[in-house]
Design a protein around this motif. Sequence first.
Motif, PDB file in Angstrom:
ATOM      1  N   MET A   1       0.801  -1.603  -0.202  1.00  0.00           N
ATOM      2  CA  MET A   1       0.118   0.132   0.089  1.00  0.00           C
ATOM      3  C   MET A   1       1.029   1.288   0.223  1.00  0.00           C
ATOM      4  SD  MET A   1      -3.244   0.915   2.354  1.00  0.00           S
ATOM      5  CE  MET A   1      -3.977   2.088   2.179  1.00  0.00           C
ATOM      6  N   GLY A   2       0.637   1.901  -1.323  1.00  0.00           N
ATOM      7  CA  GLY A   2       1.667   3.203  -1.340  1.00  0.00           C
ATOM      8  C   GLY A   2       0.826   3.838  -0.406  1.00  0.00           C
ATOM      9  N   SER A   3       1.680   5.205  -0.542  1.00  0.00           N
ATOM     10  CA  SER A   3       1.950   6.692   0.206  1.00  0.00           C
ATOM     11  C   SER A   3       0.636   7.069  -0.997  1.00  0.00           C
ATOM     12  CB  SER A   3       2.857   7.710   0.493  1.00  0.00           C
ATOM     13  OG  SER A   3       3.023   7.770  -0.989  1.00  0.00           O
ATOM     14  N   LYS A   4       0.652   7.479  -1.612  1.00  0.00           N
ATOM     15  CA  LYS A   4      -0.548   7.424  -2.613  1.00  0.00           C
ATOM     16  C   LYS A   4      -2.157   6.959  -2.092  1.00  0.00           C
ATOM     17  CE  LYS A   4      -2.824   8.878  -7.315  1.00  0.00           C
ATOM     18  NZ  LYS A   4      -2.481   8.613  -8.425  1.00  0.00           N
ATOM     19  N   GLU A   5      -1.401   5.982  -1.467  1.00  0.00           N
ATOM     20  CA  GLU A   5      -3.439   4.924  -1.448  1.00  0.00           C
ATOM     21  C   GLU A   5      -3.611   5.266   0.070  1.00  0.00           C
ATOM     22  OE1 GLU A   5      -0.353   3.790  -2.775  1.00  0.00           O
ATOM     23  OE2 GLU A   5      -1.502   2.787  -4.925  1.00  0.00           O
ATOM     24  N   LYS A   6      -2.782   5.719   1.300  1.00  0.00           N
ATOM     25  CA  LYS A   6      -2.987   5.695   2.082  1.00  0.00           C
ATOM     26  C   LYS A   6      -3.335   6.755   2.758  1.00  0.00           C
ATOM     27  CE  LYS A   6       1.135   3.502   4.544  1.00  0.00           C
ATOM     28  NZ  LYS A   6       2.455   3.499   5.428  1.00  0.00           N
ATOM     29  N   SER A   7      -2.957   8.066   1.444  1.00  0.00           N
ATOM     30  CA  SER A   7      -3.798   9.700   1.835  1.00  0.00           C
ATOM     31  C   SER A   7      -4.990   9.871   0.461  1.00  0.00           C
ATOM     32  CB  SER A   7      -2.308  10.299   0.452  1.00  0.00           C
ATOM     33  OG  SER A   7      -3.292  11.653   0.531  1.00  0.00           O
ATOM     34  N   HIS A   8      -5.741   8.671   0.278  1.00  0.00           N
ATOM     35  CA  HIS A   8      -6.536   8.837  -0.011  1.00  0.00           C
ATOM     36  C   HIS A   8      -7.986   7.835   0.849  1.00  0.00           C
ATOM     37  CE1 HIS A   8     -10.501   8.603  -2.830  1.00  0.00           C
ATOM     38  NE2 HIS A   8     -10.162   7.288  -3.327  1.00  0.00           N
ATOM     39  N   VAL A   9      -6.849   6.816   1.753  1.00  0.00           N
ATOM     40  CA  VAL A   9      -7.822   6.237   2.603  1.00  0.00           C
ATOM     41  C   VAL A   9      -8.110   7.748   3.543  1.00  0.00           C
ATOM     42  CG1 VAL A   9      -8.232   4.682   4.631  1.00  0.00           C
ATOM     43  CG2 VAL A   9      -7.554   3.894   2.036  1.00  0.00           C
ATOM     44  N   LEU A  12     -10.727   9.987   3.125  1.00  0.00           N
ATOM     45  CA  LEU A  12     -12.289   8.969   3.000  1.00  0.00           C
ATOM     46  C   LEU A  12     -12.927   9.364   4.148  1.00  0.00           C
ATOM     47  CD1 LEU A  12     -11.811   6.537   0.741  1.00  0.00           C
ATOM     48  CD2 LEU A  12     -13.089   9.106   0.318  1.00  0.00           C
ATOM     49  N   ILE A  13     -11.226   8.597   6.059  1.00  0.00           N
ATOM     50  CA  ILE A  13     -12.488   8.896   6.862  1.00  0.00           C
ATOM     51  C   ILE A  13     -12.071  10.496   7.387  1.00  0.00           C
ATOM     52  CG2 ILE A  13     -10.886   7.750   8.697  1.00  0.00           C
ATOM     53  CD1 ILE A  13      -9.418   5.902   7.739  1.00  0.00           C
ATOM     54  N   GLN A  14     -10.851  10.869   7.296  1.00  0.00           N
ATOM     55  CA  GLN A  14     -11.198  12.252   7.604  1.00  0.00           C
ATOM     56  C   GLN A  14     -12.579  13.249   7.400  1.00  0.00           C
ATOM     57  OE1 GLN A  14      -7.747  14.267   6.917  1.00  0.00           O
ATOM     58  NE2 GLN A  14      -6.182  13.402   7.594  1.00  0.00           N
ATOM     59  N   ALA A  15     -12.891  12.439   6.093  1.00  0.00           N
ATOM     60  CA  ALA A  15     -14.693  13.150   5.495  1.00  0.00           C
ATOM     61  C   ALA A  15     -15.691  12.502   6.141  1.00  0.00           C
ATOM     62  CB  ALA A  15     -14.996  13.080   3.850  1.00  0.00           C
ATOM     63  N   GLY A  16     -15.342  11.056   6.630  1.00  0.00           N
ATOM     64  CA  GLY A  16     -16.699  11.019   7.307  1.00  0.00           C
ATOM     65  C   GLY A  16     -17.311   9.278   6.833  1.00  0.00           C
ATOM     66  N   ARG A  17     -16.785   9.457   4.691  1.00  0.00           N
ATOM     67  CA  ARG A  17     -17.180   8.533   4.166  1.00  0.00           C
ATOM     68  C   ARG A  17     -16.327   6.868   4.863  1.00  0.00           C
ATOM     69  NH1 ARG A  17     -15.569  10.960  -1.872  1.00  0.00           N
ATOM     70  NH2 ARG A  17     -16.180   9.443  -1.808  1.00  0.00           N
ATOM     71  N   PHE A  18     -16.588   6.799   5.436  1.00  0.00           N
ATOM     72  CA  PHE A  18     -16.123   5.038   5.785  1.00  0.00           C
ATOM     73  C   PHE A  18     -16.540   3.433   5.361  1.00  0.00           C
ATOM     74  CE2 PHE A  18     -17.075   8.021  10.367  1.00  0.00           C
ATOM     75  CZ  PHE A  18     -15.871   8.338   9.908  1.00  0.00           C
ATOM     76  N   ALA A  19     -17.740   4.614   4.837  1.00  0.00           N
ATOM     77  CA  ALA A  19     -18.442   3.356   4.016  1.00  0.00           C
ATOM     78  C   ALA A  19     -17.615   3.193   2.723  1.00  0.00           C
ATOM     79  CB  ALA A  19     -20.015   3.495   3.752  1.00  0.00           C
ATOM     80  N   ASP A  20     -17.471   4.067   2.247  1.00  0.00           N
ATOM     81  CA  ASP A  20     -17.136   4.444   0.701  1.00  0.00           C
ATOM     82  C   ASP A  20     -15.613   4.006   1.912  1.00  0.00           C
ATOM     83  OD1 ASP A  20     -18.837   5.664  -0.436  1.00  0.00           O
ATOM     84  OD2 ASP A  20     -18.064   7.500  -0.028  1.00  0.00           O
ATOM     85  N   ALA A  21     -14.656   3.825   2.051  1.00  0.00           N
ATOM     86  CA  ALA A  21     -13.032   3.916   2.485  1.00  0.00           C
ATOM     87  C   ALA A  21     -13.133   2.241   2.404  1.00  0.00           C
ATOM     88  CB  ALA A  21     -12.688   4.361   3.964  1.00  0.00           C
ATOM     89  N   LEU A  22     -14.481   1.808   3.126  1.00  0.00           N
ATOM     90  CA  LEU A  22     -14.101  -0.426   3.193  1.00  0.00           C
ATOM     91  C   LEU A  22     -14.446  -0.553   1.967  1.00  0.00           C
ATOM     92  CD1 LEU A  22     -14.324  -2.334   4.922  1.00  0.00           C
ATOM     93  CD2 LEU A  22     -17.088  -1.949   5.662  1.00  0.00           C
ATOM     94  N   ARG A  23     -15.447   0.057   1.598  1.00  0.00           N
ATOM     95  CA  ARG A  23     -15.316  -0.530   0.162  1.00  0.00           C
ATOM     96  C   ARG A  23     -13.895  -0.560  -0.587  1.00  0.00           C
ATOM     97  NH1 ARG A  23     -20.764   1.868   0.394  1.00  0.00           N
ATOM     98  NH2 ARG A  23     -20.250   3.932  -0.856  1.00  0.00           N
TER      99      ARG A  23
END
Length: 541
Positions: A1-9, A12-23
Amino acid sequence: MGSKEKSHVNSLIQAGRFADALRLLTDWHRNDSNDVEIWHFLSLVHAFLGDFRKSAVWSGKVVENYPRFADAWMTLAKALDGAGNFVEALDACQKYLEIRPADINANLFAAGICRKQGDTASSLRFYHAAVRARPDAAELHYNLGTAYQELADFVGAENCYLRALGLKPDLLQASNNLGLVYQAQRRFDEALSCFNRALGSDEPNPKIEPRDSARAEIHRHRSLLWLMLGCFGKGWAEYEWRHTDPLAKAENYNLPRWTGGALEGKTILVAREQGVGDEIMFASCIPDLVRTAGRVIVECDARLEPLYRRSFPDIATCKSPLDGVCSASEGMPDFYVPCGSLPRYFRTVVGDFPGRPYLYPDPGKVNLWRERYQSLGAGPKVGISWRGGAVPRARKTRSTDLSDWMPILQMPGVHVINLQYGDCSAELAQVSKEGATRIADWPDSDPLVDLDGFSAQIAALDLVISVDNATVHLAGALGVPTWVLQPFVPEWRWLVGRDDSYWYSGIRQFRQLSPGDWQGVFGRVCRELSLMRGNKKGATP
């Protein structure tokens, strides 16, 4: 898992989009099932979604394979805590602290888990670790002080709160608790000075400003201290701050609040608040209100209605003002007043307190109970109650164990009757095994259901001996001789340095002479009960 993927997840978490992050994480896991970073993020997201079981599974997988992955231990600890597995949560948190021993938040988390398990003593080492990591943080000294206070180590608590206030003089929570620590040691003048300094005034302020919860709590505690010291004018004025406590809040029903003006020809609703014991105590003011108002409606616990209707024939009672007493012909009340505010107008000096009973039981039910008691044989019939307190701290201070009563239970010629509300069958069975005289107990008596019948049971007794609870208030209002077993510092209503009560003429108080000294209290009670037993008429001395 690269830095770009970590930043994206993370975004999503900071935005409260947990369901999107889980998918997204689930898709990545299908492509790379061995990526520990994905496992860790899956654990975090499941925790945010409230699925602590799955969160624990993923973080457990991380630490099983990578035991030095510190953040995973903390995630696992929080997941287990969320699932209610406190022992395992503490163990996981300690594994984290082995890697990062100076982490303040982790130490506070571990301390909190200890206290959830009722092991405040074990929390001390974690609080101390947090303080060592940041000795200039006032809040950490405050947290340590709360643990010492819960353990009744008032010297330790005082030192912590003073240190916290030295670092942050406006930390109101520390001022509040320091005042309570002084009060718990009967250092009442110091407690009052502490509250006054925190509030910036030694005068009462009846204007409620509930937005600042810490300041409101100090106002509440200062009002109770004033009342305990017999300063009724100041105490009742500031007692209005009790309404900032959800447990004491009374409904206003969108009616104008009565503030002591003329009530001739007017209808006033007395709104219930707090517990049954408080309702009974404040009900002593109802006759005073009846003499000044055109019509009085009293909202009360449904179990009190038969007793109130018999005792106060000039009032209407209701469980709410919408249950039939406010008919179209009579109209809605003109005013309302919380029952706890009545003493502000009717109990301002000692002479205002009632010197007589004001609740009256059903005579027929009283006679039935007397017949039951006669079957026990000759000798005084004494009702006992050994537990009380609505909140854990009060329950711990005010309650006793039934085994503490053994000297009374084994006293010959005294017939003991159970008045304890709630299920106490195991306790009754245990003292019976230990050789106590059998405690008379009738299963058809249930104060949690039938207070009118319970009042008749109490009224037929020669004496009630009880810790501070609703039974004491009911017995006092009925005029039954009552001995109250009090902790070192009782509740405000019992005042300081008195063995009687302004509220109830038949009350006699037996106070602890040192904190936790129930043995001394029972020794004095037994001596007095021996005198009563020797009295041929069975009257209290």
